[in-house]
Design an enzyme around this catalytic site. Structure first.
Site, PDB file in Angstrom:
ATOM      1  N   HIS A  51      49.881  40.773  30.382  1.00  0.00           N
ATOM      2  CA  HIS A  51      49.186  41.169  32.203  1.00  0.00           C
ATOM      3  C   HIS A  51      47.801  40.624  32.688  1.00  0.00           C
ATOM      4  CE1 HIS A  51      45.866  43.081  29.734  1.00  0.00           C
ATOM      5  NE2 HIS A  51      45.703  42.660  30.833  1.00  0.00           N
TER       6      HIS A  51
HETATM    7  C1  UD1 Z   1      42.807  45.926  34.353  1.00  0.00           C
HETATM    8  C2  UD1 Z   1      41.579  45.460  34.038  1.00  0.00           C
HETATM    9  C3  UD1 Z   1      41.355  44.262  31.802  1.00  0.00           C
HETATM   10  C4  UD1 Z   1      43.016  44.792  31.275  1.00  0.00           C
HETATM   11  C5  UD1 Z   1      43.756  45.506  32.056  1.00  0.00           C
HETATM   12  C6  UD1 Z   1      44.412  47.088  30.794  1.00  0.00           C
HETATM   13  C7  UD1 Z   1      39.504  44.579  35.429  1.00  0.00           C
HETATM   14  C8  UD1 Z   1      39.247  43.692  36.126  1.00  0.00           C
HETATM   15  N1  UD1 Z   1      41.186  44.071  35.162  1.00  0.00           N
HETATM   16  O1  UD1 Z   1      43.410  44.995  34.345  1.00  0.00           O
HETATM   17  O2  UD1 Z   1      40.314  43.693  31.527  1.00  0.00           O
HETATM   18  O3  UD1 Z   1      42.507  44.249  30.292  1.00  0.00           O
HETATM   19  O4  UD1 Z   1      43.730  46.467  32.979  1.00  0.00           O
HETATM   20  O5  UD1 Z   1      45.882  47.145  31.810  1.00  0.00           O
HETATM   21  O6  UD1 Z   1      39.346  45.001  35.244  1.00  0.00           O
HETATM   22  N2  UD1 Z   1      48.812  49.094  39.007  1.00  0.00           N
HETATM   23  C9  UD1 Z   1      49.092  49.790  39.289  1.00  0.00           C
HETATM   24  N3  UD1 Z   1      49.474  51.117  38.084  1.00  0.00           N
HETATM   25  C10 UD1 Z   1      48.098  51.608  37.382  1.00  0.00           C
HETATM   26  C11 UD1 Z   1      46.939  50.281  37.205  1.00  0.00           C
HETATM   27  C12 UD1 Z   1      47.643  49.995  38.056  1.00  0.00           C
HETATM   28  O7  UD1 Z   1      50.658  50.263  39.226  1.00  0.00           O
HETATM   29  O8  UD1 Z   1      48.358  52.807  37.026  1.00  0.00           O
HETATM   30  C13 UD1 Z   1      49.152  47.649  39.211  1.00  0.00           C
HETATM   31  C14 UD1 Z   1      48.303  47.479  40.614  1.00  0.00           C
HETATM   32  O9  UD1 Z   1      48.696  48.217  42.044  1.00  0.00           O
HETATM   33  C15 UD1 Z   1      47.673  46.016  40.112  1.00  0.00           C
HETATM   34  C16 UD1 Z   1      48.229  46.354  39.103  1.00  0.00           C
HETATM   35  O10 UD1 Z   1      48.673  46.634  38.727  1.00  0.00           O
HETATM   36  O11 UD1 Z   1      48.613  45.196  41.562  1.00  0.00           O
HETATM   37  C17 UD1 Z   1      47.024  45.349  38.472  1.00  0.00           C
HETATM   38  O12 UD1 Z   1      46.213  46.709  38.832  1.00  0.00           O
HETATM   39  P1  UD1 Z   1      44.441  46.294  38.146  1.00  0.00           P
HETATM   40  O13 UD1 Z   1      44.036  47.073  37.883  1.00  0.00           O
HETATM   41  O14 UD1 Z   1      44.153  45.438  39.497  1.00  0.00           O
HETATM   42  O15 UD1 Z   1      44.805  45.606  36.802  1.00  0.00           O
HETATM   43  P2  UD1 Z   1      44.595  44.673  35.282  1.00  0.00           P
HETATM   44  O16 UD1 Z   1      46.166  43.916  35.813  1.00  0.00           O
HETATM   45  O17 UD1 Z   1      45.742  46.424  35.160  1.00  0.00           O
END
Ligand code: UD1
Length: 375
Positions: free
Chosen positions: A217
């Site tokens: 991810h």
């Molecule tokens: C975040 C953390 C990372 C951790 C990871 C574990 C930061 C900078 N990054 O990264 O350290 O290893 O979580 O999973 O804090 N999304 C969904 N549903 C959710 C959560 C996210 O659809 O429940 C989507 C969001 O819309 C976004 C993407 O996933 O497009 C990324 O989510 P984001 O929270 O920005 O970062 P992660 O890549 O999950």
């Protein structure tokens, strides 16, 4: 958002545990349960809502026997600045109403840094669990979060000696640093019975120790179309020798869909795509896999503890003990297939043990908090 505690009337020490994203939930769970046992402490779970999907958040609370978060900030997705800013604004209000005696932040997500900043600016004590880890790669958002959090927090609980050294090199006072061990191992041991009572791999048509578990991810692996395509090609080739199980993170799914690779993976005979899984079924798959291919932080540690080979698709790791003392190897897209083949030809290395990775970290943290709050 909810608030029901006013410091003037409280008889117990109010401790906020900040949970934000998937890897945080297994870090706060053992600590929440340990603090709940103490007569002097009132642990409150604050969920910032950085992860909000059912299978990225709620199911973890259920699997780890955690209550509903008492406070929910409902932040959701956004750019780094938006997410960090929104958490700071919302959490500052909570802090002003609640006056906790201690805020505990875990890991390295945006909410970890945001809650630390909000807390220290109101002169509220902040402790960081999993402090001192460094990848020395400032292109990783998590590295920025780690550096800022550790520079500001009042207590730094570290998992391993390399973390102590990193903090000392950054000029942090020795008395702030307390090595407590790896809290993820507490969750694993706390839930071991439930984890071992399943055979999730069987339901997916796989045999124990005869499949690879894939999780990816990191933006550096999944956001860029040509890098992702390259990784998918390698996974397809590997899946001809070893079936692969791939629970797909929402960020990765979005990118796989945008670049049109999801159908190819879905059609491949040796690749089993699933939604993100909750803690217990996922750990059951970790316990029984032949090897893991990942860019996650936690999985590097869990596989080391279990003696399972792990190939980390990154140029660096903030968890070097898993390479020097454990079963982890860093790899590139180019070296991945060769490394998988080598692993398949030999027996797994056994875990030689890392000090304080023993399921007793939460109790060491509780002792440290008592020393800090009551001295
Ligand atoms: C975040 C953390 C990372 C951790 C990871 C574990 C930061 C900078 N990054 O990264 O350290 O290893 O979580 O999973 O804090 N999304 C969904 N549903 C959710 C959560 C996210 O659809 O429940 C989507 C969001 O819309 C976004 C993407 O996933 O497009 C990324 O989510 P984001 O929270 O920005 O970062 P992660 O890549 O999950």
């Amino acid at each position: 958002m909810h608030n029901n505690t006013n410091s003037k009337f409280k008889s117990k020490m109010l401790v906020h545990l900040i949970a934000a994203a998937r890897p945080n939930f297994m870090k706060i769970a053992p600590l929440y349960h340990a603090l709940k046992q103490e007569t002097w402490s009132d642990p409150i779970i604050v969920h910032t809502g950085q992860h909000y999907d059912l299978n990225m958040s709620d199911t973890f609370f259920r699997d780890l026997n955690l209550p509903e978060p008492q406070i929910h900030l409902g932040i959701g997705s956004g750019t780094h600045a938006e997410q960090t800013g929104r958490v700071m604004i919302a959490y500052e209000k909570v802090l002003k109403d609640n006056h906790p005696d201690l805020v505990i932040v875990v890991g390295d997500v945006n909410s970890t840094m945001a809650c630390t900043l909000a807390g220290v600016k109101l002169c509220i004590k902040v402790a960081h669990l999993e402090a001192g880890l460094r990848s020395f790669d400032r292109t990783m958002p998590e590295e920025i979060n780690r550096i800022v959090t550790d520079a500001l927090a009042d207590i730094l609980w570290t998992p391993s000696p390399d973390a102590d050294k990193n903090l000392l090199k950054e000029g942090i006072l020795n008395e702030k640093i307390h090595r407590v061990g790896n809290i993820m191992i507490d969750s694993l041991e706390m839930m071991r019975k439930s984890i071992e009572s399943f055979a999730v791999y069987k339901d997916l048509g796989l045999d124990s120790a005869n499949y690879g578990l894939v999780t990816l991810h990191r933006p550096s692996n999944v956001d860029n179309g040509s890098i992702l395509e390259n990784i998918c090609e390698k996974l397809l080739r590997i899946s001809e020798k070893l079936p692969l199980l791939f629970p797909v993170h929402p960020r990765t799914l979005k990118s796989l869909q945008e670049h049109g690779f999801i159908k190819t993976l879905d059609k491949a005979k040796g690749i089993h795509i699933t939604e993100p899984l909750s803690y217990i079924p996922f750990m059951n798959l970790v316990f029984n896999c032949r090897l893991a291919i990942t860019d996650s932080g936690g999985l590097q540690e869990e596989t080391t503890y279990l003696g399972i080979p792990c190939l980390t698709m990154r140029p660096n790791t903030e968890r070097p003990v898993t390479v020097f003392q454990g079963t982890n190897q860093l790899c590139t897209v180019e070296s991945l297939e060769g490394k998988v083949e080598k692993i398949l030809m030999k027996k797994s290395r056994k875990f030689r043990g890392i000090e304080f990775w023993d399921g007793k970290t939460a109790s060491r943290v509780v002792t440290s908090i008592k020393g800090f709050l009551f001295s």
